[in-house]
Design an enzyme around this catalytic site. Structure first.
Site, PDB file in Angstrom:
ATOM      1  N   CYS A 125       0.792  -1.233   0.000  1.00 12.66           N
ATOM      2  CA  CYS A 125       0.000   0.000   0.000  1.00 12.66           C
ATOM      3  C   CYS A 125       0.823   1.282   0.000  1.00 12.66           C
ATOM      4  O   CYS A 125       0.684   2.121  -0.897  1.00 12.66           O
ATOM      5  CB  CYS A 125      -0.921   0.016   1.222  1.00 12.66           C
ATOM      6  SG  CYS A 125      -1.928  -1.471   1.425  1.00 12.66           S
ATOM      7  N   HIS A 131      -1.497   7.365   4.089  1.00 15.61           N
ATOM      8  CA  HIS A 131      -0.466   6.315   4.115  1.00 15.61           C
ATOM      9  C   HIS A 131       0.931   6.772   3.719  1.00 15.61           C
ATOM     10  O   HIS A 131       1.789   5.945   3.379  1.00 15.61           O
ATOM     11  CB  HIS A 131      -0.885   5.144   3.215  1.00 15.61           C
ATOM     12  CG  HIS A 131      -0.716   3.814   3.887  1.00 15.61           C
ATOM     13  ND1 HIS A 131      -0.501   2.650   3.184  1.00 15.61           N
ATOM     14  CD2 HIS A 131      -0.726   3.463   5.196  1.00 15.61           C
ATOM     15  CE1 HIS A 131      -0.406   1.635   4.022  1.00 15.61           C
ATOM     16  NE2 HIS A 131      -0.526   2.104   5.252  1.00 15.61           N
TER      17      HIS A 131
END
Length: 526
Positions: free
Chosen positions: A72, A135
């Protein structure tokens, strides 16, 4: 580092009949751990994605679209910078070929020296919003509003938990700079039933932002990065139990419904012909969590965390009524990094000239059906594991996951053991790469004979591509090497550590280099 100067371009993208004088709005729909085989348009047999399938029929389907890393955090850093993670710093050197991400106590994040897409788009008058998962670091200097976004509703990381709020806090949710709650406390997720209303909240945020920007007549960039298909998967009450595929399918159905509503909203407001929309995923389906908590990568080998096709090839759809011919199917080799360069082109901007940009402008492929000759590099951590040129893919290293993990039931390639390919030790093939023809063998099961003329011809071209790539590779400063418990107490911005065993942190004591009194450690993911 000196900031790059962007030069406006003439808006030569306006090839459709409804060409606009202003640059188009940009809407990137980034899914989390959704696999190539999860959409009806890509062959999923239950046909439970009617809105995405219609989006594909009205736009262009990309069959050969890739992420820049099978995990991710690095893939998102690549998308927003147009650069491989090894260039922008989203990797680790703690061990060879290890994926790394952003746990709660990570010290690093997206460097100030990197130019992110929203930061550049502001120069063309865009208003930028991120909805969902960031993120790219959780400390204040890594906040999305410091890197070009004007608005944010979402979280620094994913929705793992619940935690005890002592040793480890629950994950916060933010509106712009303000923490407005935490997962499992203010934003409920029922792990027993899978019920959560987050996708509906993210949908409404998108609709409201689009309406506001349409009224203000300013171009917008909306980055809709939701995470319902990342384990633990969730769906709202009205979608629970509606899919033949179980809870994961419920989550996909709700996402499909939400995207349908977003596209219809654009049409209702009369701005669909001035809004470029692109749908894709950050990496392949997490087969470690399948089938209840993970998706499908179709015919491709393995999944998330690996550099086999299942970990790197993504579903992708481009939609722009009046500009993109309906029903198109492209075999253009594409990458999430291309969304950076393509978006700049749509905005009438040149990419920065003071750094290596790995993304290419896909507009000739999207608007004119051209095929652009370019390679795809498959990186895992600090190592180039494979490269694709045309239909040929050469593996310079193979590895699924360690024997230690595999012996505990952690399998990145369940039911897909290919002898000598899905290896549980890191195997180097630099002298004689394993070569596959992905047209005849998309599952990477039958390597070509080293002695065949076909092998020799293909490797001659691939070797030259790799040599040129490595000669120009200047790795960035690794951002994902060091953890420090002290940073979790630095303000209220924090992120999450996975409770799943395949994202283990391997730590060793060292002197803190960030905050006095912290316990330093290093982190990487197998």
């Amino acid at each position: 580092m000196a900031r790059a100067v962007l030069v406006p371009l003439c808006l030569c993208w306006a090839l459709g009949p409804a060409a606009a004088s202003a640059p188009p709005n940009l809407l990137l729909l980034l899914m989390d751990d959704m696999g190539w085989g999860d959409l009806g348009a890509f062959g999923e047999p239950s046909k439970e994605t009617p809105n995405l399938d219609q989006m594909a029929s009205e736009g262009m389907l990309f069959l050969d679209f890739y992420t820049a890393n099978p995990l991710c955090s690095p893939s998102r850093a690549a998308l927003l910078t147009g650069r491989l993670p090894v260039r922008n710093g989203f990797y680790t050197t703690n061990a060879h070929a290890r994926n790394a991400y952003t746990p709660q106590d990570i010290v690093g994040g997206i460097p100030d020296s990197e130019l992110l897409l929203p930061e550049l788009l502001k120069k063309a008058g865009y208003i930028n919003k991120i909805i969902g998962k960031w993120h790219l670091g959780h400390r204040p200097q890594f906040h999305p509003l410091k890197h070009g976004f004007d608005e944010w509703f979402g979280s620094p990381n994913c929705h793992f938990g619940p935690f005890d709020n002592r040793a480890l806090p629950n994950i916060p949710v933010y509106r712009d700079w303000e923490m407005i709650g935490r997962y499992y406390e203010d934003f409920k997720i029922d792990l027993k039933t899978g019920e959560a209303n987050l996708t509906q909240i993210y949908l409404q945020e998108a609709l409201d932002f689009i309406s506001k920007q349409q009224a203000s007549q300013q171009p917008f960039f909306l980055y809709w990065a939701i995470d319902a298909t990342h384990a633990p998967v969730y769906a709202s009450k009205q979608f629970l139990g509606t899919s033949q595929r179980g809870l994961y399918g419920d989550a996909v159905r709700e996402i499909d419904d939400s995207i349908g509503k977003i596209l219809k909203h654009l049409q209702k407001l009369g701005i669909s012909e001035n809004t470029f929309v692109f749908f894709t995923s950050d990496n392949g389906a997490a087969l470690i969590s399948a089938p209840k908590q993970g998706g499908s990568n179709g015919r491709f080998l393995c999944g998330k965390q690996t550099t086999f096709e299942g970990g790197m090839r993504e579903p992708a759809i481009a939609w722009w009524p009046g500009h993109i011919p309906a029903g198109g199917v492209s075999h253009q080799l594409g990458n999430v990094m291309d969304l950076f360069t393509t978006s700049l082109s749509l905005a009438g901007l040149e990419p920065p000239s003071d750094r290596q940009i790995d993304g290419i402008d896909l507009l000739p492929a999207i608007l004119q059906g051209k095929l652009i000759d370019r390679p795809i590099f498959y990186y895992r951590g600090n190592e180039m594991m494979a490269v694709r040129v045309g239909l040929y893919k050469a593996h310079y290293w193979t590895w699924s996951n360690s024997w230690e993990e595999y012996s505990k039931g952690i399998d990145f390639c369940p039911g897909q053991n290919v002898s000598g390919v899905t290896t549980h030790t890191q195997e180097e093939h630099t002298n004689l790469p394993l070569l596959f023809h992905l047209g005849r063998d998309p599952g990477e099961k039958y390597p070509l004979s080293f002695t065949s003329d076909e092998y020799q011809r293909a490797m001659e071209r691939i070797s030259a591509t790799v040599q040129q790539h490595k000669a120009t590779m200047v790795p960035g400063q690794p951002q994902l090497n060091v953890c420090d418990k002290a940073v979790m107490r630095y303000g209220t911005i924090c992120s999450c550590r996975s409770s799943f065993s395949f994202l283990i942190l391997f730590c060793k004591s060292q002197k803190s280099s960030v905050l006095s009194g912290g316990t330093g450690s290093v982190a990487f993911s197998q």
